[in-house]
Design an enzyme around this catalytic site. Structure first.
Site, PDB file in Angstrom:
ATOM      1  N   PRO A   1      11.713 -83.394   2.638  1.00 35.95           N
ATOM      2  CA  PRO A   1      10.603 -83.335   1.683  1.00 35.95           C
ATOM      3  C   PRO A   1      10.995 -82.451   0.501  1.00 35.95           C
ATOM      4  CG  PRO A   1      10.161 -81.955   3.606  1.00 35.95           C
ATOM      5  CD  PRO A   1      11.408 -82.734   3.907  1.00 35.95           C
ATOM      6  N   ASP A   2      10.574 -82.812  -0.692  1.00 35.24           N
ATOM      7  CA  ASP A   2      10.806 -81.964  -1.861  1.00 35.24           C
ATOM      8  C   ASP A   2       9.609 -81.019  -1.969  1.00 35.24           C
ATOM      9  OD1 ASP A   2      10.920 -80.854  -4.479  1.00 35.24           O
ATOM     10  OD2 ASP A   2      12.372 -82.412  -4.999  1.00 35.24           O
TER      11      ASP A   2
ATOM     12  N   ASP B   1      18.962 -81.218   0.670  1.00 33.73           N
ATOM     13  CA  ASP B   1      18.346 -82.484   0.263  1.00 33.73           C
ATOM     14  C   ASP B   1      18.181 -83.429   1.440  1.00 33.73           C
ATOM     15  OD1 ASP B   1      18.036 -81.902  -2.467  1.00 33.73           O
ATOM     16  OD2 ASP B   1      20.200 -82.158  -2.758  1.00 33.73           O
TER      17      ASP B   1
ATOM     18  N   LYS C   1       9.719 -83.219 -11.385  1.00 32.67           N
ATOM     19  CA  LYS C   1       9.092 -82.493 -10.274  1.00 32.67           C
ATOM     20  C   LYS C   1       7.623 -82.195 -10.546  1.00 32.67           C
ATOM     21  CE  LYS C   1      13.174 -81.158  -8.152  1.00 32.67           C
ATOM     22  NZ  LYS C   1      13.539 -81.002  -6.754  1.00 32.67           N
TER      23      LYS C   1
ATOM     24  N   PHE D   1      13.637 -74.048  -9.794  1.00 29.41           N
ATOM     25  CA  PHE D   1      14.973 -73.661 -10.240  1.00 29.41           C
ATOM     26  C   PHE D   1      15.831 -74.912 -10.404  1.00 29.41           C
ATOM     27  CE2 PHE D   1      15.800 -69.057 -10.212  1.00 29.41           C
ATOM     28  CZ  PHE D   1      14.505 -68.643  -9.957  1.00 29.41           C
TER      29      PHE D   1
ATOM     30  N   ASN E   1      24.176 -74.354   3.095  1.00 26.25           N
ATOM     31  CA  ASN E   1      24.768 -74.249   1.763  1.00 26.25           C
ATOM     32  C   ASN E   1      25.044 -72.768   1.472  1.00 26.25           C
ATOM     33  OD1 ASN E   1      22.427 -73.052   0.267  1.00 26.25           O
ATOM     34  ND2 ASN E   1      21.470 -74.957   0.981  1.00 26.25           N
TER      35      ASN E   1
ATOM     36  N   LYS F   1      24.521 -80.333  22.958  1.00 26.06           N
ATOM     37  CA  LYS F   1      25.736 -80.131  22.172  1.00 26.06           C
ATOM     38  C   LYS F   1      26.617 -81.375  22.240  1.00 26.06           C
ATOM     39  CE  LYS F   1      29.743 -77.228  21.530  1.00 26.06           C
ATOM     40  NZ  LYS F   1      30.735 -76.430  22.203  1.00 26.06           N
TER      41      LYS F   1
HETATM   42  O1  C5P Z   1      16.370 -81.300  -7.118  1.00 25.80           O
HETATM   43  P1  C5P Z   1      16.958 -79.939  -7.000  1.00 25.80           P
HETATM   44  O2  C5P Z   1      17.351 -79.581  -5.605  1.00 25.80           O
HETATM   45  O3  C5P Z   1      18.019 -79.625  -7.988  1.00 25.80           O
HETATM   46  O4  C5P Z   1      15.744 -78.994  -7.402  1.00 25.80           O
HETATM   47  C1  C5P Z   1      15.831 -77.625  -7.332  1.00 25.80           C
HETATM   48  C2  C5P Z   1      14.457 -77.032  -7.241  1.00 25.80           C
HETATM   49  O5  C5P Z   1      13.645 -77.757  -6.330  1.00 25.80           O
HETATM   50  C3  C5P Z   1      14.485 -75.619  -6.688  1.00 25.80           C
HETATM   51  O6  C5P Z   1      13.383 -74.921  -7.241  1.00 25.80           O
HETATM   52  C4  C5P Z   1      14.304 -75.833  -5.200  1.00 25.80           C
HETATM   53  O7  C5P Z   1      13.764 -74.703  -4.555  1.00 25.80           O
HETATM   54  C5  C5P Z   1      13.354 -77.006  -5.182  1.00 25.80           C
HETATM   55  N1  C5P Z   1      13.503 -77.899  -4.020  1.00 25.80           N
HETATM   56  C6  C5P Z   1      12.527 -77.948  -3.052  1.00 25.80           C
HETATM   57  N2  C5P Z   1      12.640 -78.819  -2.006  1.00 25.80           N
HETATM   58  C7  C5P Z   1      13.714 -79.647  -1.900  1.00 25.80           C
HETATM   59  C8  C5P Z   1      14.723 -79.593  -2.874  1.00 25.80           C
HETATM   60  C9  C5P Z   1      14.590 -78.699  -3.918  1.00 25.80           C
HETATM   61  O8  C5P Z   1      11.546 -77.206  -3.140  1.00 25.80           O
HETATM   62  N3  C5P Z   1      13.806 -80.481  -0.868  1.00 25.80           N
END
Ligand code: C5P
Length: 398
Positions: A304-305, A276, A342, A324, A208, A286
């Site tokens: 993972p979040d 995501d 979150k 953020f 990104n 390749k």
């Molecule tokens: O859900 P979103 O991506 O908008 O959330 C943004 C926040 O979540 C940011 O602080 C980002 O660093 C964190 N994040 C994370 N792991 C992910 C996706 C987002 O820590 N997989």
């Protein structure tokens, strides 16, 4: 900032000892006093005469020098300084520190000091990667020792990898950070930054546009307030700040691992733009454009979040977790919902819709969402936004 500060500089035995000679000069140029200590091994690389000539004073060498003991005991020597710096810190010196040895002047000073200690490790890459050194490093971190470097690159021994002593300007920045007894002195703050790269095959990846600029500015601002900063960064386009502990990762999964390894922390700021999704059917080789079966079909799995994972930790959760939210509309509402979803304490929300010029730009206009509600900040440079956020973090940690 360094004027009239006293640095006790322990020079260990490594080829990087030559850089410590320049370090002495640069510190003195800034008005600092340098009390040099040369280990026995250090004397194999630089001479006591050179060190004392550059420092403009006697170099201390031996614990059992009775004259020195009478003039200034090692306890006094270790406490008269504002900061103890070990450069180069060899594998052996680190092992001694981690094990609590006190069998020569350097190790005794390190045991006896009541001041902060900053080490600049330097050694062969294999020695650095050795589990014993990594164990010692973890112990030293846990003991509150500040660490700068090592850098990655070609080494004097011809091998490549982490192990080169940090460059002098980087060590000076770390010394300045350590001496600025700011409101975050003694605190550990974790910052994630930059994008992640999710591989499609060994040469292609999904990424990104995050530059890492805001995360980098936040890490530097926290450092300037005296915090020890662990900076976990994806492949960003701006370099990491000096004087922080940098952990480079590529994927979201690696970032989560690095974050978990860097904990515990007093506060954590998740400024990274984490992908995501990752490609669940990434190829080991390749992909060929003329391969059988036509166009490749990528399959995705959810990453993972990291923010949510750390926010919901039942044990060892940082006291303050900051996330953020980059939104293009209804910023306040979406960010408020995100804070609840979150489980973090604060959300720093910004409007990244194309007209604002914020994404990839030098300015930011954020709304800070806390338990008390939203608070709109004026449009500021990313550095100033970072300084405000760091100050808020310092007052929240008390
Ligand atoms: O859900 P979103 O991506 O908008 O959330 C943004 C926040 O979540 C940011 O602080 C980002 O660093 C964190 N994040 C994370 N792991 C992910 C996706 C987002 O820590 N997989």
């Amino acid at each position: 900032m360094l004027a009239d500060r006293q640095i006790l500089l322990i020079i260990g035995g490594g080829i990087a000892a030559y850089k410590s000679l320049d370090l002495i000069r640069r510190l003195r140029e800034r008005g600092a006093g340098v009390v040099p200590v040369l280990t026995r091994a250090g004397q194999e690389f630089v001479t006591p005469l050179t060190v004392s000539a550059l420092a403009g004073r006697k170099v201390f060498q031996d614990l059992f020098d009775l004259t020195d003991e009478a003039e200034m005991g090692h306890i006094e020597l270790s406490r008269a300084a504002d900061l103890v710096v070990v450069a180069p810190a060899t594998a052996d010196l680190m092992a001694k520190m981690a094990g609590g040895h006190a069998n020569d002047l350097a190790s005794t000073l390190l045991m006896a000091t009541d001041k902060r200690v900053l080490i600049a490790p330097a050694m062969n890459v294999r020695m650095w990667d050795h589990p014993a050194t990594q164990r010692n490093l973890a112990t030293l971190r846990g003991d509150g020792i500040l660490i700068v470097g090592p850098d990655e690159g070609v080494m004097a021994c011809g091998e490549f990898g982490p192990g080169r002593m940090a460059e002098v300007p980087q060590i000076i920045a770390a010394i300045e950070g350590a001496l600025s007894a700011g409101p975050l002195a003694g605190r550990h703050v974790l910052v994630t930054s930059g994008p992640t790269h999710e591989p499609i095959d060994p040469v292609r990846y999904i990424a990104n546009r995050s530059s890492g600029a805001q995360g980098t500015a936040i890490a530097a601002a926290l450092r300037d307030l005296g915090a020890r900063v662990s900076f976990v960064t994806g492949p960003a386009s701006v370099p990491p700040p000096a004087g922080v502990e940098v952990v480079r990762v590529e994927t979201a999964a690696e970032m989560l691992k690095a974050v978990e390894a860097a904990l515990p922390a007093d506060a954590a700021v998740f400024a990274a733009a984490v992908a995501d999704w990752r490609v669940s059917n990434a190829a080991g080789q390749k992909m060929k454009k003329d391969g059988a079966g036509g166009l490749p079909a990528l399959e995705f799995a959810e990453n993972p979040d990291i923010l949510a994972t750390v926010s919901r930790m039942s044990e060892g959760r940082p006291k303050l977790v900051v996330g953020f939210a980059a939104e293009t509309h209804d910023v306040e509402r979406h960010a408020t919902e995100k804070r609840a979803r979150k489980g973090c304490d604060w959300i720093v929300a910004n409007d990244v819709s194309p007209g604002t010029g914020i994404m990839g730009g030098t300015e930011n206009a954020v709304t800070l969402i806390t338990a008390e509600g939203p608070e709109a900040w004026p449009r500021l440079s990313k550095d100033e936004t970072a300084r405000r956020l760091a100050a808020r973090i310092a007052s929240a940690l008390g």
